[in-house]
Design a protein around this motif. Structure first.
Motif, PDB file in Angstrom:
ATOM      1  N   ALA A  58      50.066  45.837  37.933  1.00 43.40           N
ATOM      2  CA  ALA A  58      51.413  45.526  37.666  1.00 43.40           C
ATOM      3  C   ALA A  58      51.709  45.554  36.247  1.00 43.40           C
ATOM      4  O   ALA A  58      52.547  45.924  35.643  1.00 43.40           O
ATOM      5  N   SER A  59      50.776  44.642  35.515  1.00 45.79           N
ATOM      6  CA  SER A  59      50.763  44.311  34.115  1.00 45.79           C
ATOM      7  C   SER A  59      50.554  45.868  33.206  1.00 45.79           C
ATOM      8  O   SER A  59      51.442  46.028  32.293  1.00 45.79           O
ATOM      9  N   PHE A  60      49.635  46.429  33.610  1.00 44.18           N
ATOM     10  CA  PHE A  60      49.109  47.738  32.906  1.00 44.18           C
ATOM     11  C   PHE A  60      50.141  49.029  33.267  1.00 44.18           C
ATOM     12  O   PHE A  60      50.835  49.548  32.115  1.00 44.18           O
ATOM     13  N   ILE A  61      50.354  48.981  34.510  1.00 46.24           N
ATOM     14  CA  ILE A  61      51.178  50.265  34.925  1.00 46.24           C
ATOM     15  C   ILE A  61      52.573  50.021  35.034  1.00 46.24           C
ATOM     16  O   ILE A  61      53.494  50.875  34.274  1.00 46.24           O
ATOM     17  N   SER A  62      53.098  48.893  35.868  1.00 47.55           N
ATOM     18  CA  SER A  62      54.419  48.781  35.875  1.00 47.55           C
ATOM     19  C   SER A  62      55.280  47.875  34.840  1.00 47.55           C
ATOM     20  O   SER A  62      56.626  48.094  35.094  1.00 47.55           O
ATOM     21  N   MET A  63      54.691  46.983  34.149  1.00 48.37           N
ATOM     22  CA  MET A  63      55.778  46.031  33.482  1.00 48.37           C
ATOM     23  C   MET A  63      56.490  46.784  32.389  1.00 48.37           C
ATOM     24  O   MET A  63      57.748  46.432  32.469  1.00 48.37           O
ATOM     25  N   ALA A  64      56.142  47.505  31.841  1.00 51.28           N
ATOM     26  CA  ALA A  64      56.805  48.148  30.503  1.00 51.28           C
ATOM     27  C   ALA A  64      57.995  49.060  31.167  1.00 51.28           C
ATOM     28  O   ALA A  64      58.938  49.117  30.766  1.00 51.28           O
ATOM     29  N   GLY A  65      57.500  49.908  32.504  1.00 53.49           N
ATOM     30  CA  GLY A  65      58.373  50.453  33.264  1.00 53.49           C
ATOM     31  C   GLY A  65      59.604  49.703  33.682  1.00 53.49           C
ATOM     32  O   GLY A  65      60.898  50.121  33.699  1.00 53.49           O
ATOM     33  N   LEU A 325      57.193  61.275  41.218  1.00 52.53           N
ATOM     34  CA  LEU A 325      57.542  60.061  40.840  1.00 52.53           C
ATOM     35  C   LEU A 325      58.728  60.197  39.886  1.00 52.53           C
ATOM     36  O   LEU A 325      59.045  59.432  39.306  1.00 52.53           O
ATOM     37  N   ILE A 326      59.117  61.517  39.625  1.00 49.49           N
ATOM     38  CA  ILE A 326      60.419  61.766  38.933  1.00 49.49           C
ATOM     39  C   ILE A 326      61.305  62.574  40.142  1.00 49.49           C
ATOM     40  O   ILE A 326      60.853  63.516  40.666  1.00 49.49           O
ATOM     41  N   THR A 327      62.437  62.052  40.442  1.00 48.97           N
ATOM     42  CA  THR A 327      63.156  62.716  41.620  1.00 48.97           C
ATOM     43  C   THR A 327      64.586  62.751  41.075  1.00 48.97           C
ATOM     44  O   THR A 327      64.999  62.430  39.721  1.00 48.97           O
ATOM     45  N   GLY A 328      65.370  63.517  41.815  1.00 52.30           N
ATOM     46  CA  GLY A 328      67.160  63.441  41.484  1.00 52.30           C
ATOM     47  C   GLY A 328      67.528  62.050  41.552  1.00 52.30           C
ATOM     48  O   GLY A 328      66.783  61.061  42.093  1.00 52.30           O
ATOM     49  N   ASN A 356      60.540  56.814  38.012  1.00 54.21           N
ATOM     50  CA  ASN A 356      59.834  55.789  38.795  1.00 54.21           C
ATOM     51  C   ASN A 356      59.271  54.749  37.628  1.00 54.21           C
ATOM     52  O   ASN A 356      58.753  55.349  36.571  1.00 54.21           O
ATOM     53  N   ASN A 357      59.286  53.674  37.791  1.00 55.23           N
ATOM     54  CA  ASN A 357      58.977  52.602  36.680  1.00 55.23           C
ATOM     55  C   ASN A 357      57.451  52.577  36.673  1.00 55.23           C
ATOM     56  O   ASN A 357      56.820  52.569  35.364  1.00 55.23           O
ATOM     57  N   ASP A 358      56.784  53.199  37.512  1.00 59.33           N
ATOM     58  CA  ASP A 358      55.082  53.049  37.475  1.00 59.33           C
ATOM     59  C   ASP A 358      54.724  54.317  36.587  1.00 59.33           C
ATOM     60  O   ASP A 358      53.574  54.003  36.094  1.00 59.33           O
ATOM     61  N   ILE A 359      55.412  55.089  36.158  1.00 63.12           N
ATOM     62  CA  ILE A 359      54.899  56.080  35.388  1.00 63.12           C
ATOM     63  C   ILE A 359      54.998  56.037  33.942  1.00 63.12           C
ATOM     64  O   ILE A 359      54.465  56.689  32.968  1.00 63.12           O
ATOM     65  N   LEU A 360      55.681  54.954  33.401  1.00 64.64           N
ATOM     66  CA  LEU A 360      55.926  54.841  32.036  1.00 64.64           C
ATOM     67  C   LEU A 360      55.102  54.673  30.995  1.00 64.64           C
ATOM     68  O   LEU A 360      54.623  55.461  30.015  1.00 64.64           O
ATOM     69  N   VAL A 361      54.033  53.757  31.353  1.00 69.64           N
ATOM     70  CA  VAL A 361      52.808  53.761  30.513  1.00 69.64           C
ATOM     71  C   VAL A 361      51.801  54.526  30.649  1.00 69.64           C
ATOM     72  O   VAL A 361      51.407  55.252  29.582  1.00 69.64           O
ATOM     73  N   LEU A 362      51.610  55.458  31.645  1.00 66.07           N
ATOM     74  CA  LEU A 362      50.871  56.340  32.102  1.00 66.07           C
ATOM     75  C   LEU A 362      51.271  57.560  31.414  1.00 66.07           C
ATOM     76  O   LEU A 362      50.547  58.256  30.853  1.00 66.07           O
ATOM     77  N   ALA A 363      52.568  57.701  31.249  1.00 64.72           N
ATOM     78  CA  ALA A 363      53.048  59.170  30.768  1.00 64.72           C
ATOM     79  C   ALA A 363      53.326  58.862  29.265  1.00 64.72           C
ATOM     80  O   ALA A 363      53.760  59.838  28.542  1.00 64.72           O
ATOM     81  N   SER A 364      53.485  57.542  28.712  1.00 64.74           N
ATOM     82  CA  SER A 364      53.856  57.430  27.268  1.00 64.74           C
ATOM     83  C   SER A 364      53.125  58.148  26.401  1.00 64.74           C
ATOM     84  O   SER A 364      53.653  58.479  25.396  1.00 64.74           O
ATOM     85  N   PRO A 441      52.303  51.615  50.653  1.00 66.19           N
ATOM     86  CA  PRO A 441      52.661  50.517  50.128  1.00 66.19           C
ATOM     87  C   PRO A 441      54.358  50.268  50.242  1.00 66.19           C
ATOM     88  O   PRO A 441      54.938  51.146  50.164  1.00 66.19           O
ATOM     89  N   PRO A 442      54.701  49.115  50.418  1.00 66.56           N
ATOM     90  CA  PRO A 442      56.210  48.644  50.693  1.00 66.56           C
ATOM     91  C   PRO A 442      56.793  48.425  49.141  1.00 66.56           C
ATOM     92  O   PRO A 442      57.375  47.163  48.963  1.00 66.56           O
ATOM     93  N   GLY A 443      56.849  49.426  48.416  1.00 68.80           N
ATOM     94  CA  GLY A 443      57.366  49.225  47.059  1.00 68.80           C
ATOM     95  C   GLY A 443      56.531  49.941  45.895  1.00 68.80           C
ATOM     96  O   GLY A 443      55.379  50.194  46.190  1.00 68.80           O
ATOM     97  N   PHE A 444      57.155  49.716  44.716  1.00 70.97           N
ATOM     98  CA  PHE A 444      56.277  50.157  43.543  1.00 70.97           C
ATOM     99  C   PHE A 444      55.365  48.954  43.147  1.00 70.97           C
ATOM    100  O   PHE A 444      55.581  47.779  43.689  1.00 70.97           O
TER     101      PHE A 444
END
Length: 567
Positions: A58-65, A325-328, A356-364, A441-444
């Motif tokens: 959550a801290s590494f992958i999701s928080m910045a997203g 993880l990117i959709t319409g 998706n919020n989860d991709i921002l750090v990984l894709a940055s 999972p029930p959510g990101f």
């Protein structure tokens, strides 16, 4: 194999090999080593392990997203304020006293401070909190593998399960601790290097915390031009009440997380526990002060590409869209709705894409145009963050079953060898269950983790605080409070979470408009009320226990405290 896949494979295989080697040389054969690493971890290493345990997917992958994409930048700061504030609360208010009390786990403290009934309730709460939390970690593992190695999400989760199972079962807390020191090193380097590089590229200033100030004005203007709400305005898309409830839930939930609390038992003594907390705060601050800069830099680059009409033409966009993880904007296929020849990412009705919020750090790194080795390093960092926290959570489940149920209740005469076998079997079962939840999972990641913090706040925080600072808090009060907090909070999650997330969620309207991620604070207050009320009318703790509760709050080590810690 692309350059990104090649470098990701190199970093992932290399780091996994290090983790396994460290676990092998740290393997244990006694319960103290398995549960609390023998209680002899040096403070700087313990601080790094605490930070790795704490800074999850959550801290590494999701928080910045969340900061960049979920509403606006200001709204996402609830996670920053709640998680960091909660850690300070834990380090100053609870950890030293729990370490002085001298037990292995949170249920162990509850059982000793209150009674065996309260211990069993605490075991159930610890398992619920830990399984909810570990779901987000396994989901994060699946995200990394599916994108960077183009492996099916399920296969990625299975690989993560196998690695965690190996080093957690082999080395217990000792192996996990030294592995987490390595994982912290990997995750912080993986987080900081791209941030430094992108800051230098965008602003000419290599320190992202300084370059951040320069880019905010440009980002604010760009958002306005594309129809987004202000990045800096307060309470955009959220009420003041829900922002407060979310921040409070994360803060008090942090101080009630069993996998973080147990870390202070691995320190040599109370002083070392305090110094470990200081080191951990320093290590955590390195990432937490960088997260808002990563969010701003990445969003600035994304909006700049959208403004130029080139968003869908970029390689990173295509790759993340290919794994769903990117959709319409409606969650379906990406289409050029307005027919202007570009995919528009805007804050208005013309928006055609959902990131998706989860991709921002990984894709940055890709968004910022950095080379493939850095992209691979970030992938390894994301896995390190997820696996380090997952291993600590699984150990909580394992130790709760083996120490608090098997050894303390079912078979007190069990040998250490038998306890270790039960602990390892319990961990294996927990890994399988966590893997299933990671695949479904029930959510990101950050949303699931926020629910775990809600459970932590609603169950453990009140009975730990009252157990330390109110000597007349009773066993019946503690057990009743934990049950009420757990049941009411779980019922609210089931009532309000989207029905499509899992078969048992109902998707009903929130009561009094309270968002589910912030309901843990309400559950916590109910826990306090019930615990205090029931304690007024039930049997008080023994005179010796009341004296012990008084003495653990004072400096020094009295005969009573020393004798109790050795039992």
């Amino acid at each position: 194999m692309s350059d990104i896949q090649l470098w990701t494979t190199i970093f992932v295989v290399g780091t996994f090999a290090v983790y396994i080697y460290v676990a092998y040389i740290s393997r244990v054969s006694d319960t103290k080593g398995f549960y609390v690493a023998g209680g002899g971890i040096p403070a700087p290493a313990n601080g790094a392990a605490i930070a790795a345990d704490w800074m999850s997917a959550a801290s590494f992958i999701s928080m910045a997203g969340i900061i960049a994409l979920a509403g606006n930048g200001y709204g996402g700061t609830a996670y920053l304020m709640g998680w960091t504030g909660g850690y300070v609360l834990l380090a100053m208010l609870l950890a030293p006293y729990l370490r002085k009390f001298g037990k292995y786990t949170v249920p162990d403290f509850v059982g000793d401070r209150y009674n065996e009934t309260a211990r069993m309730v605490a075991v159930v709460c610890a398992i619920v909190v830990s399984l909810t939390y570990v779901t987000g970690q396994m989901a994060g593992v699946g995200v990394v593998f599916s994108r960077f190695l183009e492996v099916d999400t399920r296969i990625g989760v299975l690989i993560g399960m196998a690695i965690v199972f190996f080093y957690a079962v082999l080395g217990g807390m000792k192996g996990i601790t030294w592995t987490q020191v390595c994982q912290y090193s990997v995750l912080i380097v993986a987080y900081l290097i791209p941030a430094f590089a992108v800051s230098q590229k965008l602003t000419g200033i290599p320190v992202p915390q300084i370059g951040f100030g320069q880019i905010l004005g440009e980002l604010e203007a760009l958002q306005a031009e594309l129809g987004f709400s202000s990045y800096l305005d307060a309470l955009v898309g959220s009420s003041q009440m829900n922002l407060f409830l979310l921040t409070a839930t994360l803060m008090f939930g942090t101080a009630g997380l069993p996998h973080v609390i147990v870390r202070f038992y691995t320190a040599k003594n109370v002083r070392a526990a305090r110094v470990s907390a200081l080191w951990a705060l320093f290590f955590i601050a390195l990432l937490y002060t960088t997260a808002p800069t990563v969010a701003a830099f990445a969003k600035f680059n994304i909006l700049g590409s959208s403004q130029a009409g080139t968003l869908a033409d970029q390689n990173w966009f295509e790759k993340w869209a290919s794994v769903g993880l990117i959709t319409g904007a409606d969650g379906g296929a990406i289409t050029d709705v307005n027919g202007n020849g570009a995919i528009d990412f805007m804050g208005s009705a013309a928006n055609e894409v959902l990131i998706n919020n989860d991709i921002l750090v990984l894709a940055s790194p890709e968004i910022g145009g950095l080379p493939a080795p850095i992209v691979g390093l970030v992938a390894a960092g994301g896995l390190a963050a997820a696996l380090s926290t997952a291993s600590g959570l699984l150990l909580v489940i394992s130790s709760s079953v083996a120490n608090d149920v098997y050894a303390k209740r079912l078979r007190p005469q069990a040998t250490e060898k038998q306890q270790l076998m039960v602990a390892r079997v319990a961990m294996g079962v927990a890994v399988l269950f966590a893997g299933y939840l990671g695949i479904n999972p029930p959510g990101f990641a950050a949303q699931v983790v926020a629910l775990a913090f809600g459970f932590g706040a609603a169950t453990f925080f009140p009975i730990l605080v009252l157990g330390i600072f109110w000597k007349k808090c009773t066993a019946a009060g503690a057990a009743s409070g934990m049950l009420v907090g757990l049941i009411v909070t779980a019922a609210y999650f089931i009532w309000t979470l989207p029905a499509e997330s899992a078969w048992f969620f109902l998707g009903k309207d929130p009561i009094f408009d309270i968002a589910p991620v912030g309901f843990g604070f309400v559950g916590m207050m109910l826990n306090f009320i019930v615990t205090i009320t029931v304690s007024q009318f039930t049997k008080k703790p023994s005179a010796i226990m009341q004296e012990l509760v008084e003495e653990i709050r004072y400096p020094g080590r009295t005969d009573l405290v020393a004798k109790h810690a050795e039992e």
